[in-house]
Scaffold this active site. Structure first.
Site, PDB file in Angstrom:
ATOM      1  N   CYS A  72      14.617  11.647 -15.558  1.00  0.00           N
ATOM      2  CA  CYS A  72      15.221  12.064 -14.293  1.00  0.00           C
ATOM      3  C   CYS A  72      16.746  12.071 -14.382  1.00  0.00           C
ATOM      4  O   CYS A  72      17.350  11.103 -14.863  1.00  0.00           O
ATOM      5  CB  CYS A  72      14.774  11.127 -13.174  1.00  0.00           C
ATOM      6  SG  CYS A  72      15.442  11.568 -11.561  1.00  0.00           S
ATOM      7  N   CYS A  78      19.723   7.238  -7.860  1.00  0.00           N
ATOM      8  CA  CYS A  78      18.675   6.998  -6.865  1.00  0.00           C
ATOM      9  C   CYS A  78      18.154   5.573  -7.033  1.00  0.00           C
ATOM     10  O   CYS A  78      18.105   5.043  -8.142  1.00  0.00           O
ATOM     11  CB  CYS A  78      17.551   8.017  -7.074  1.00  0.00           C
ATOM     12  SG  CYS A  78      15.974   7.589  -6.327  1.00  0.00           S
ATOM     13  N   CYS A  81      13.832   4.256  -9.256  1.00  0.00           N
ATOM     14  CA  CYS A  81      13.372   3.831 -10.592  1.00  0.00           C
ATOM     15  C   CYS A  81      14.465   3.018 -11.268  1.00  0.00           C
ATOM     16  O   CYS A  81      15.423   3.581 -11.801  1.00  0.00           O
ATOM     17  CB  CYS A  81      13.018   5.044 -11.444  1.00  0.00           C
ATOM     18  SG  CYS A  81      11.661   6.033 -10.794  1.00  0.00           S
ATOM     19  N   CYS A 160      11.153  15.202  -8.565  1.00  0.00           N
ATOM     20  CA  CYS A 160      11.047  13.760  -8.796  1.00  0.00           C
ATOM     21  C   CYS A 160       9.957  13.532  -9.825  1.00  0.00           C
ATOM     22  O   CYS A 160       8.835  14.028  -9.680  1.00  0.00           O
ATOM     23  CB  CYS A 160      10.727  13.032  -7.494  1.00  0.00           C
ATOM     24  SG  CYS A 160      10.418  11.257  -7.717  1.00  0.00           S
ATOM     25  N   GLN A 284      -2.902   2.521  -1.125  1.00  0.00           N
ATOM     26  CA  GLN A 284      -2.131   2.322  -2.352  1.00  0.00           C
ATOM     27  C   GLN A 284      -1.589   3.648  -2.872  1.00  0.00           C
ATOM     28  O   GLN A 284      -2.297   4.651  -2.905  1.00  0.00           O
ATOM     29  CB  GLN A 284      -3.011   1.660  -3.420  1.00  0.00           C
ATOM     30  CG  GLN A 284      -3.342   0.196  -3.136  1.00  0.00           C
ATOM     31  CD  GLN A 284      -2.211  -0.749  -3.527  1.00  0.00           C
ATOM     32  OE1 GLN A 284      -1.094  -0.327  -3.819  1.00  0.00           O
ATOM     33  NE2 GLN A 284      -2.495  -2.040  -3.513  1.00  0.00           N
ATOM     34  N   TYR A 313      -6.363 -10.030   4.561  1.00  0.00           N
ATOM     35  CA  TYR A 313      -5.333  -8.987   4.446  1.00  0.00           C
ATOM     36  C   TYR A 313      -5.991  -7.720   3.877  1.00  0.00           C
ATOM     37  O   TYR A 313      -5.559  -7.172   2.862  1.00  0.00           O
ATOM     38  CB  TYR A 313      -4.174  -9.416   3.551  1.00  0.00           C
ATOM     39  CG  TYR A 313      -3.679 -10.826   3.761  1.00  0.00           C
ATOM     40  CD1 TYR A 313      -2.845 -11.159   4.827  1.00  0.00           C
ATOM     41  CD2 TYR A 313      -4.040 -11.852   2.875  1.00  0.00           C
ATOM     42  CE1 TYR A 313      -2.380 -12.456   5.002  1.00  0.00           C
ATOM     43  CE2 TYR A 313      -3.587 -13.152   3.046  1.00  0.00           C
ATOM     44  CZ  TYR A 313      -2.764 -13.455   4.114  1.00  0.00           C
ATOM     45  OH  TYR A 313      -2.319 -14.738   4.272  1.00  0.00           O
ATOM     46  N   GLU A 334      -7.417  -8.249   9.097  1.00  0.00           N
ATOM     47  CA  GLU A 334      -6.147  -7.523   8.990  1.00  0.00           C
ATOM     48  C   GLU A 334      -5.436  -7.569  10.336  1.00  0.00           C
ATOM     49  O   GLU A 334      -6.067  -7.461  11.382  1.00  0.00           O
ATOM     50  CB  GLU A 334      -6.403  -6.082   8.566  1.00  0.00           C
ATOM     51  CG  GLU A 334      -5.205  -5.161   8.594  1.00  0.00           C
ATOM     52  CD  GLU A 334      -4.072  -5.622   7.695  1.00  0.00           C
ATOM     53  OE1 GLU A 334      -2.934  -5.702   8.188  1.00  0.00           O
ATOM     54  OE2 GLU A 334      -4.339  -5.906   6.504  1.00  0.00           O
ATOM     55  N   ASP A 382      -5.260 -10.353  -0.566  1.00  0.00           N
ATOM     56  CA  ASP A 382      -4.293  -9.360  -1.046  1.00  0.00           C
ATOM     57  C   ASP A 382      -3.114  -9.375  -0.081  1.00  0.00           C
ATOM     58  O   ASP A 382      -2.914  -8.452   0.711  1.00  0.00           O
ATOM     59  CB  ASP A 382      -4.954  -7.979  -1.096  1.00  0.00           C
ATOM     60  CG  ASP A 382      -4.051  -6.920  -1.734  1.00  0.00           C
ATOM     61  OD1 ASP A 382      -2.958  -7.278  -2.202  1.00  0.00           O
ATOM     62  OD2 ASP A 382      -4.447  -5.740  -1.743  1.00  0.00           O
ATOM     63  N   CYS A 409       1.281  -8.737  -5.262  1.00  0.00           N
ATOM     64  CA  CYS A 409       2.358  -7.813  -5.615  1.00  0.00           C
ATOM     65  C   CYS A 409       3.649  -8.569  -5.908  1.00  0.00           C
ATOM     66  O   CYS A 409       4.709  -7.971  -6.067  1.00  0.00           O
ATOM     67  CB  CYS A 409       2.592  -6.803  -4.490  1.00  0.00           C
ATOM     68  SG  CYS A 409       3.035  -7.554  -2.904  1.00  0.00           S
TER      69      CYS A 409
END
Length: 461
Positions: A72, A78, A81, A160, A284, A313, A334, A382, A409
Site C-alpha cells: 500500500c 493511514c 496497517c 485498499c 467478525q 458475550y 449479550e 468472547d 482479542c
C-alpha cells in the site's frame, strides 16, 4: 537525555505491542514509528524524557532482513496497517510471542502449551466490512478515505489492500452522487453538514453487498438517484440503507435505519451456517479466519448432545450456533439488544431450536441464572478487549463447569483472567493464536481451561 530535534543513529532491537519499534542509541531507549526490528535508522527526536525518547524515522541506513516493501502506498500514513512493512511470517512470530509472553508474565504460566499460530494463506483483501469518513478539506476538495495516523484528517486512496475491492467502486459512485447533487458534508468540528460516513458490508460466500450512508438528518435529497447509480455499478448490491446519527460523537452508526433499497440486511455463510447481517450487527470482519477460529473453539469445547453450554458475550450468536449443532442446549448472553435479536433470527434461520438468547449485562445475568439453578458443562466467553468482569469469572467458577473456552482479542486481559481462574481450580491446557487482522498488531487467541477435578490426564498437543 537526548536533544529534541537532533538526529541520532538508532539500532532497532525489539517491537512494542502497538507496532512501534524499540531502539537503542548509546544505551538509551528510543521509540521509532515505522521501523522494524533489525533496522539501523536515523531518527529525529520529537520527545525526550529521562528514561526514553520518541523519534520520527528520517532514514533507513541498513534495512532489517524482516523488512519488506508494503503493497500500500499509504502504509505509514493511514492508521489501518501498522506493520505492513514487516515480513508476514515475522508478523505471525511476533504475535505468537506476544501471546506467550503475556501468559508467562501476567498469567503466571511457566510453559504455556500453544499450538502454532494460524495465519492466512493470502493476508490481503480479507475484510468484509469497511467504514469511510468524508470531509471537505481547506482547499475545497472532497475526500473519502481513512483517517491519517493519530488524527482525524481524511486521507483519500485509490485502493485498499486489506478491504474487499468492491469498495473502490462504491466510493467512486457515492463521491459522484455527492458532487452531482451538492450534498453537504458533515464537519465534526462545527457539527454542520449532513453526510458523515460510508459503511460497507459484503458477504464473502454469498457475494451480497450492503451500502450504508450515515447522515446527520433524515433528509438526503435524490437518494433514489444514489440507489440507481449503485445498482448500475455495483455487482451483488443487495441493499442500500440510510443510517441517521445526529450526535456529535465518535460512534459511527446511529440507532435509526431507513431502507432505501432491498430488505436492509445481507446474508453470509460461516462453515455451513447462514447469518443475516444488519447495519448495526457485529459480525467478525475476517470471515475466512473466523471460520477457522470458531471451528477450533468448537474442537476445544468437545461437546455432544448431553452437554449444556453458556456462551457469554455471544454477539449475534455466531459461536453459539456453531456449538448448538452439537450441544444439548446453548444459552447466549449479550448486552446489545440488536445483537440478541439478530442471534434469535439467525437461530431460526438455521433451524436451531436448542438455543436461548438473553439480553443484559453478563455480570448480572450469569449470577442470576446460577441462583436459579442453571448450570453449564462448558462455558464459552468472547469478551471485549477489557476482558471478563470479576462477577462473570466468579460465577463460572461457582458453576464448576468442566471446561472454559476463552476467545480473546487481547492477550493481556486473557492472561489476567486465566491467572484469576487458576485460583478457582482451572488450568490452561492448551491454546492457539489466530491472525484475524494481518498487518496490524491485533491478534485473537482461543484457550482451553479445564477444571482440575475433571482432568483425567493432561491433553497432548
Amino acid at each position: 537525555m537526548l536533544k529534541k530535534n537532533e538526529i541520532y543513529e538508532i539500532q532497532i532491537v525489539d517491537m512494542g505491542h502497538k507496532g512501534e519499534a524499540i531502539g537503542k542509541t548509546d544505551g538509551f531507549t528510543v521509540f521509532v514509528d515505522g521501523a522494524v526490528k533489525g533496522d539501523l535508522v536515523k531518527g529525529r527526536i520529537t520527545l525526550s524524557k529521562k528514561s526514553y525518547a520518541v523519534a520520527d524515522l528520517v532514514e533507513i541506513i541498513t534495512p532489517s532482513p524482516d523488512r519488506v516493501a508494503p503493497r500500500c502506498s499509504l502504509s505509514g500514513i493511514c492508521g489501518g496497517c501498522q506493520i505492513m512493512h514487516m515480513d508476514y511470517k515475522k508478523q505471525l512470530e511476533m504475535k505468537e510471542d506476544q501471546i506467550r509472553q503475556s501468559l508467562v508474565r501476567i498469567g503466571k504460566i511457566e510453559n504455556p502449551q500453544l499450538l502454532p499460530i494460524t495465519g492466512m494463506e493470502n493476508p490481503y483483501n480479507f475484510r468484509n466490512k469497511a467504514q469511510f469518513p468524508i470531509e471537505v478539506d481547506s482547499k475545497g476538495n472532497l475526500n473519502i478515505g481513512f483517517y491519517k495516523k493519530f488524527s482525524h484528517e481524511v486521507v483519500p486512496f485509490e485502493t485498499c489492500q486489506i478491504q474487499d475491492p468492491i469498495n473502490d467502486k462504491i466510493l467512486k459512485v457515492v463521491k459522484e452522487y455527492i458532487i452531482k447533487n451538492d450534498i453537504s458534508v458533515y464537519d465534526e468540528k462545527t457539527n454542520e453538514g449532513n453526510i458523515k460516513k460510508i459503511v460497507t458490508k459484503t458477504g464473502f460466500k454469498t457475494g451480497e453487498v450492503m451500502v450504508v450512508i450515515v447522515t446527520k438528518s433524515k433528509i438526503l435529497k435524490n437518494n433514489d438517484q444514489l440507489v440507481e447509480m449503485l445498482k448500475k455499478e455495483i455487482p451483488g448490491l443487495a441493499t442500500v440503507v440510510q443510517n441517521i446519527n445526529p450526535k456529535q460523537t465518535n460512534v459511527i452508526l446511529g440507532e435509526k435505519n431507513y431502507v432505501l433499497y432491498g430488505k436492509g440486511t445481507i446474508t453470509d455463510r460461516l462453515h455451513d451456517l447462514l447469518f443475516e447481517i444488519s447495519p448495526n450487527s457485529f459480525y467478525q470482519v475476517n470471515p475466512v479466519q473466523t471460520d477457522v477460529l470458531y471451528s477450533k473453539a468448537l474442537e476445544f469445547a468437545d461437546i455432544d448432545d448431553t452437554k449444556t453450554v453458556i456462551d457469554v458475550y455471544c454477539g449475534i450468536g455466531t459461536i453459539s450456533l456453531f456449538l448448538a449443532q452439537k450441544a444439548k442446549k446453548v444459552i447466549g448472553i449479550e448486552v446489545v439488544p440488536a445483537a440478541i435479536e439478530d442471534a434469535k433470527r439467525n437461530a431460526k434461520l438455521n433451524s436451531l431450536g436448542n438455543t436461548e438468547f438473553l439480553c443484559g449485562k453478563a455480570a448480572y445475568l450469569l449470577p442470576d441464572l446460577y441462583s436459579k439453578g442453571v448450570r453449564a458443562d462448558v462455558v464459552v466467553v468472547d469478551p471485549p478487549r477489557k476482558g471478563c468482569e470479576e462477577a462473570v469469572l466468579k460465577t463460572i467458577a461457582e458453576m464448576n463447569a468442566e471446561k472454559i473456552v476463552y476467545v480473546s482479542c487481547n492477550p493481556s486481559t486473557l492472561a489476567r483472567d486465566v491467572e484469576i481462574l487458576s485460583h478457582h481450580g482451572y488450568e490452561m491446557t492448551k491454546g492457539q493464536g489466530f491472525d484475524m487482522f494481518p498487518h496490524s498488531m491485533h491478534v485473537e487467541t482461543v484457550v482451553l481451561l479445564s477444571h482440575k477435578k475433571s482432568q483425567a490426564s493432561s491433553p497432548s498437543l
